[in-house]
Design a protein around this motif. Structure first.
Motif, PDB file in Angstrom:
ATOM      1  N   ARG A 192       0.707  -1.326   0.116  1.00  0.00           N
ATOM      2  CA  ARG A 192      -0.067  -0.048   0.222  1.00  0.00           C
ATOM      3  C   ARG A 192       0.780   1.194  -0.049  1.00  0.00           C
ATOM      4  O   ARG A 192       0.478   2.127  -0.455  1.00  0.00           O
ATOM      5  CB  ARG A 192      -0.989   0.001   1.406  1.00  0.00           C
ATOM      6  CG  ARG A 192      -2.237  -0.510   1.170  1.00  0.00           C
ATOM      7  CD  ARG A 192      -3.144  -0.401   2.225  1.00  0.00           C
ATOM      8  NE  ARG A 192      -2.577  -0.601   3.522  1.00  0.00           N
ATOM      9  CZ  ARG A 192      -2.778  -0.416   4.594  1.00  0.00           C
ATOM     10  NH1 ARG A 192      -3.932   0.075   4.671  1.00  0.00           N
ATOM     11  NH2 ARG A 192      -2.005  -0.790   5.668  1.00  0.00           N
ATOM     12  N   ARG A 193       2.119   1.298   0.447  1.00  0.00           N
ATOM     13  CA  ARG A 193       2.798   2.435   0.817  1.00  0.00           C
ATOM     14  C   ARG A 193       3.760   2.446  -0.233  1.00  0.00           C
ATOM     15  O   ARG A 193       4.684   1.419  -0.618  1.00  0.00           O
ATOM     16  CB  ARG A 193       3.544   2.389   2.022  1.00  0.00           C
ATOM     17  CG  ARG A 193       2.367   2.755   3.179  1.00  0.00           C
ATOM     18  CD  ARG A 193       2.865   2.652   4.617  1.00  0.00           C
ATOM     19  NE  ARG A 193       1.649   2.302   5.603  1.00  0.00           N
ATOM     20  CZ  ARG A 193       1.193   3.194   6.212  1.00  0.00           C
ATOM     21  NH1 ARG A 193       1.771   4.480   6.005  1.00  0.00           N
ATOM     22  NH2 ARG A 193       0.153   3.041   7.203  1.00  0.00           N
TER      23      ARG A 193
ATOM     24  N   LEU B 269       6.770   9.106   6.702  1.00  0.00           N
ATOM     25  CA  LEU B 269       6.122   8.669   7.943  1.00  0.00           C
ATOM     26  C   LEU B 269       7.321   8.250   8.874  1.00  0.00           C
ATOM     27  O   LEU B 269       7.205   9.102  10.056  1.00  0.00           O
ATOM     28  CB  LEU B 269       5.408   7.222   7.793  1.00  0.00           C
ATOM     29  CG  LEU B 269       5.243   6.543   9.061  1.00  0.00           C
ATOM     30  CD1 LEU B 269       4.085   7.445   9.828  1.00  0.00           C
ATOM     31  CD2 LEU B 269       4.527   5.090   8.740  1.00  0.00           C
ATOM     32  N   TYR B 270       8.350   7.763   8.562  1.00  0.00           N
ATOM     33  CA  TYR B 270       9.370   7.406   9.270  1.00  0.00           C
ATOM     34  C   TYR B 270      10.132   8.618   9.736  1.00  0.00           C
ATOM     35  O   TYR B 270      10.709   8.668  10.958  1.00  0.00           O
ATOM     36  CB  TYR B 270      10.459   6.488   8.861  1.00  0.00           C
ATOM     37  CG  TYR B 270       9.854   4.879   8.957  1.00  0.00           C
ATOM     38  CD1 TYR B 270       8.735   4.572   8.962  1.00  0.00           C
ATOM     39  CD2 TYR B 270      10.861   3.915   8.996  1.00  0.00           C
ATOM     40  CE1 TYR B 270       8.331   3.441   9.116  1.00  0.00           C
ATOM     41  CE2 TYR B 270      10.356   2.555   9.393  1.00  0.00           C
ATOM     42  CZ  TYR B 270       9.293   2.440   9.252  1.00  0.00           C
ATOM     43  OH  TYR B 270       8.630   0.947   9.596  1.00  0.00           O
TER      44      TYR B 270
ATOM     45  N   LEU C 285       8.345   9.800  12.667  1.00  0.00           N
ATOM     46  CA  LEU C 285       8.468   8.920  13.932  1.00  0.00           C
ATOM     47  C   LEU C 285       9.791   9.190  14.503  1.00  0.00           C
ATOM     48  O   LEU C 285      10.066   9.358  15.758  1.00  0.00           O
ATOM     49  CB  LEU C 285       8.434   7.567  13.566  1.00  0.00           C
ATOM     50  CG  LEU C 285       6.795   7.108  13.203  1.00  0.00           C
ATOM     51  CD1 LEU C 285       6.860   5.825  12.526  1.00  0.00           C
ATOM     52  CD2 LEU C 285       5.821   7.405  14.257  1.00  0.00           C
TER      53      LEU C 285
ATOM     54  N   ARG D   2      10.033  12.451  16.430  1.00  0.00           N
ATOM     55  CA  ARG D   2       9.351  12.394  17.742  1.00  0.00           C
ATOM     56  C   ARG D   2      10.427  11.519  18.773  1.00  0.00           C
ATOM     57  O   ARG D   2      10.564  11.553  20.015  1.00  0.00           O
ATOM     58  CB  ARG D   2       8.131  11.444  17.755  1.00  0.00           C
ATOM     59  CG  ARG D   2       7.053  12.290  17.072  1.00  0.00           C
ATOM     60  CD  ARG D   2       5.870  11.296  16.232  1.00  0.00           C
ATOM     61  NE  ARG D   2       4.762  12.101  16.199  1.00  0.00           N
ATOM     62  CZ  ARG D   2       3.612  11.865  16.746  1.00  0.00           C
ATOM     63  NH1 ARG D   2       3.538  11.028  17.710  1.00  0.00           N
ATOM     64  NH2 ARG D   2       2.607  12.537  16.355  1.00  0.00           N
TER      65      ARG D   2
ATOM     66  N   ASP E  55      -0.819  10.781  20.702  1.00  0.00           N
ATOM     67  CA  ASP E  55      -1.118  11.462  19.663  1.00  0.00           C
ATOM     68  C   ASP E  55      -0.498  10.786  18.273  1.00  0.00           C
ATOM     69  O   ASP E  55       0.754  10.863  18.148  1.00  0.00           O
ATOM     70  CB  ASP E  55      -0.667  12.999  19.840  1.00  0.00           C
ATOM     71  CG  ASP E  55      -0.274  13.697  18.470  1.00  0.00           C
ATOM     72  OD1 ASP E  55      -1.265  13.560  17.588  1.00  0.00           O
ATOM     73  OD2 ASP E  55       0.539  14.365  18.170  1.00  0.00           O
ATOM     74  N   VAL E  56      -1.404  10.004  17.578  1.00  0.00           N
ATOM     75  CA  VAL E  56      -0.812   9.114  16.608  1.00  0.00           C
ATOM     76  C   VAL E  56      -1.656   9.511  15.031  1.00  0.00           C
ATOM     77  O   VAL E  56      -2.627   8.912  14.970  1.00  0.00           O
ATOM     78  CB  VAL E  56      -0.796   7.558  16.835  1.00  0.00           C
ATOM     79  CG1 VAL E  56      -0.326   6.852  15.826  1.00  0.00           C
ATOM     80  CG2 VAL E  56      -0.328   7.479  18.094  1.00  0.00           C
ATOM     81  N   PRO E  57      -0.976  10.200  14.310  1.00  0.00           N
ATOM     82  CA  PRO E  57      -1.580  10.753  13.086  1.00  0.00           C
ATOM     83  C   PRO E  57      -1.983   9.431  12.082  1.00  0.00           C
ATOM     84  O   PRO E  57      -2.722   9.459  11.268  1.00  0.00           O
ATOM     85  CB  PRO E  57      -0.780  11.543  12.349  1.00  0.00           C
ATOM     86  CG  PRO E  57       0.174  12.054  13.318  1.00  0.00           C
ATOM     87  CD  PRO E  57       0.191  10.858  14.215  1.00  0.00           C
ATOM     88  N   ASP E  58      -0.975   8.382  12.263  1.00  0.00           N
ATOM     89  CA  ASP E  58      -1.010   7.295  11.413  1.00  0.00           C
ATOM     90  C   ASP E  58      -0.966   5.915  12.155  1.00  0.00           C
ATOM     91  O   ASP E  58       0.006   5.341  12.430  1.00  0.00           O
ATOM     92  CB  ASP E  58      -0.040   7.296  10.167  1.00  0.00           C
ATOM     93  CG  ASP E  58       0.130   5.993   9.203  1.00  0.00           C
ATOM     94  OD1 ASP E  58      -0.789   5.185   9.339  1.00  0.00           O
ATOM     95  OD2 ASP E  58       0.580   5.999   8.086  1.00  0.00           O
TER      96      ASP E  58
ATOM     97  N   PRO F 181      -1.957   2.485  11.503  1.00  0.00           N
ATOM     98  CA  PRO F 181      -1.450   1.446  10.922  1.00  0.00           C
ATOM     99  C   PRO F 181      -0.030   1.512  10.666  1.00  0.00           C
ATOM    100  O   PRO F 181       0.831   0.694  10.818  1.00  0.00           O
ATOM    101  CB  PRO F 181      -2.220   1.251   9.718  1.00  0.00           C
ATOM    102  CG  PRO F 181      -3.473   2.129   9.807  1.00  0.00           C
ATOM    103  CD  PRO F 181      -3.093   3.113  10.719  1.00  0.00           C
ATOM    104  N   GLY F 182       0.490   2.573  10.168  1.00  0.00           N
ATOM    105  CA  GLY F 182       1.967   2.915   9.896  1.00  0.00           C
ATOM    106  C   GLY F 182       2.559   2.841  11.056  1.00  0.00           C
ATOM    107  O   GLY F 182       3.864   2.220  11.174  1.00  0.00           O
ATOM    108  N   THR F 183       2.334   3.392  12.105  1.00  0.00           N
ATOM    109  CA  THR F 183       2.960   3.571  13.465  1.00  0.00           C
ATOM    110  C   THR F 183       3.097   2.085  14.152  1.00  0.00           C
ATOM    111  O   THR F 183       4.135   1.738  14.627  1.00  0.00           O
ATOM    112  CB  THR F 183       2.363   4.600  14.496  1.00  0.00           C
ATOM    113  OG1 THR F 183       2.333   5.688  13.854  1.00  0.00           O
ATOM    114  CG2 THR F 183       3.321   4.605  15.765  1.00  0.00           C
TER     115      THR F 183
ATOM    116  N   LEU G 280       3.021  -0.718  12.353  1.00  0.00           N
ATOM    117  CA  LEU G 280       4.151  -1.394  11.541  1.00  0.00           C
ATOM    118  C   LEU G 280       5.597  -1.128  12.138  1.00  0.00           C
ATOM    119  O   LEU G 280       6.349  -1.690  12.221  1.00  0.00           O
ATOM    120  CB  LEU G 280       3.941  -0.943  10.212  1.00  0.00           C
ATOM    121  CG  LEU G 280       4.877  -1.379   9.302  1.00  0.00           C
ATOM    122  CD1 LEU G 280       4.803  -2.782   8.765  1.00  0.00           C
ATOM    123  CD2 LEU G 280       4.564  -0.756   7.660  1.00  0.00           C
TER     124      LEU G 280
END
Lengths: 211, 211
Positions: A186-187, A195-196, A199, A202, B159-162, B164-166, B168
């Protein structure tokens, strides 16, 4: 569709500088064979066959199967160091450079996941001398990320209690993309990279931009 | 010293429930052989030899080499689901349960890194039917982490925008410990678990405890 586009839009296959063309074809065949069956189950005959060449023609370019693995590993690790150094020495604050490092390192591991798996999972098959060289390159890759974290902490941009441990985790997160990434998934590599990067910012407690 | 202690203090080897003892010995021999040379380069004769048994004795317990890999993979994945479910269904708020999930999942991947590597890197060697079963278990493992993130977001703790991605990324970070962890290295499985729990709480934007 999107996946196919992004896969081809990834970093160039890193073999462009391998010459002559027969040596390059053999290296690419070796990557595919090692990825499919593992280093130990692959013979030089398999590799020559995949490249459409005779075993004798292979020995003109590579003396042993281990030499092929070493060349693949060396080129892969040099590319990793180059990607991370470009980010570390780039413009901008620590957060910007860290995000850039993560995005491009992830893109490489997603786009080149077959090569990256061989590079990461077959290290134990290298001889002592080759392995020592690769370990040196790995330390150089490590050092690029560590310097960005040091800079960020020194500038008050990051809050990182354990810099070596966090460096390890950042690199590990990016490297493992090669294990799970699926070009039909999907990505896209770019989406995973974005995304990474978020993360990881953070993880280092980066202050929000402009904050 | 510290490393040796911690290695033995890791989770129990997950083979305790395999019976009879000869079947268990063969499974452990198969893990070691697959980890050392890869699945495709290992023969059932190698495995029987490592277990101090004849090939004929192996076939009493396992019909094929693939059946051995399937049993290893199934037991490893069931253990992973159990570890994550125990954390997800535990006491406390989402931050506490997430930290517990990460600590115990990391401890397992560090303490059982040989098994975990086989489980993670040889999935492609499974037949279609076995692989489908394993994929189902992987989805269950995934769901345990996802539910903690959902809970944390719903409670305003995270606070998690994504999501499924997080999810993973959290699992990927823990799984990759099996690749780099070295029992002779500087960090014990517990120390890595504690560091990673902190990094993951940062990834999900967890409010500081009591905050």
């Amino acid at each position: 569709m999107a996946a196919a586009k992004d896969d081809s839009a990834g970093e160039d296959r890193p073999w462009g500088e391998v010459a002559p063309e027969a040596a390059r074809r053999l290296l690419i065949a070796a990557v595919d064979a090692f990825a499919e069956r593992g280093y130990h189950a692959t013979t030089t005959r398999d590799i020559a066959g995949r490249a459409g060449m005779s075993p004798a023609a292979l020995y003109i370019h590579y003396k042993t199967k281990e030499e092929l693995l070493y060349r693949i590993s060396r080129i892969g690790h040099e590319k990793a160091v180059e990607i991370l150094r470009t980010a570390a020495e780039g413009e901008g604050g620590a957060a910007e450079r860290l995000a850039c490092a993560v995005r491009s390192f992830v893109r490489w591991h997603a786009g080149q996941h077959t090569t990256a798996r061989v590079v990461q999972y077959e290290l134990d098959a290298l001889g002592a001398e080759s392995r020592a060289e690769i370990v040196t390159l790995r330390r150089q890759a490590d050092a690029q990320v560590r310097v960005i974290l040091d800079d960020g902490v020194a500038a008050g941009e990051f809050d990182v209690p354990d810099i070596p441990g966090t460096t390890l985790a950042v690199l590990s997160l990016c490297i493992d993309v090669a294990r799970w990434f699926n070009a039909a998934g999907r990505r896209t590599p770019d989406e995973v990279g974005t995304l990474y990067a978020d993360l990881v910012l953070r993880m280092v407690g980066a202050k929000p931009a402009g904050g």
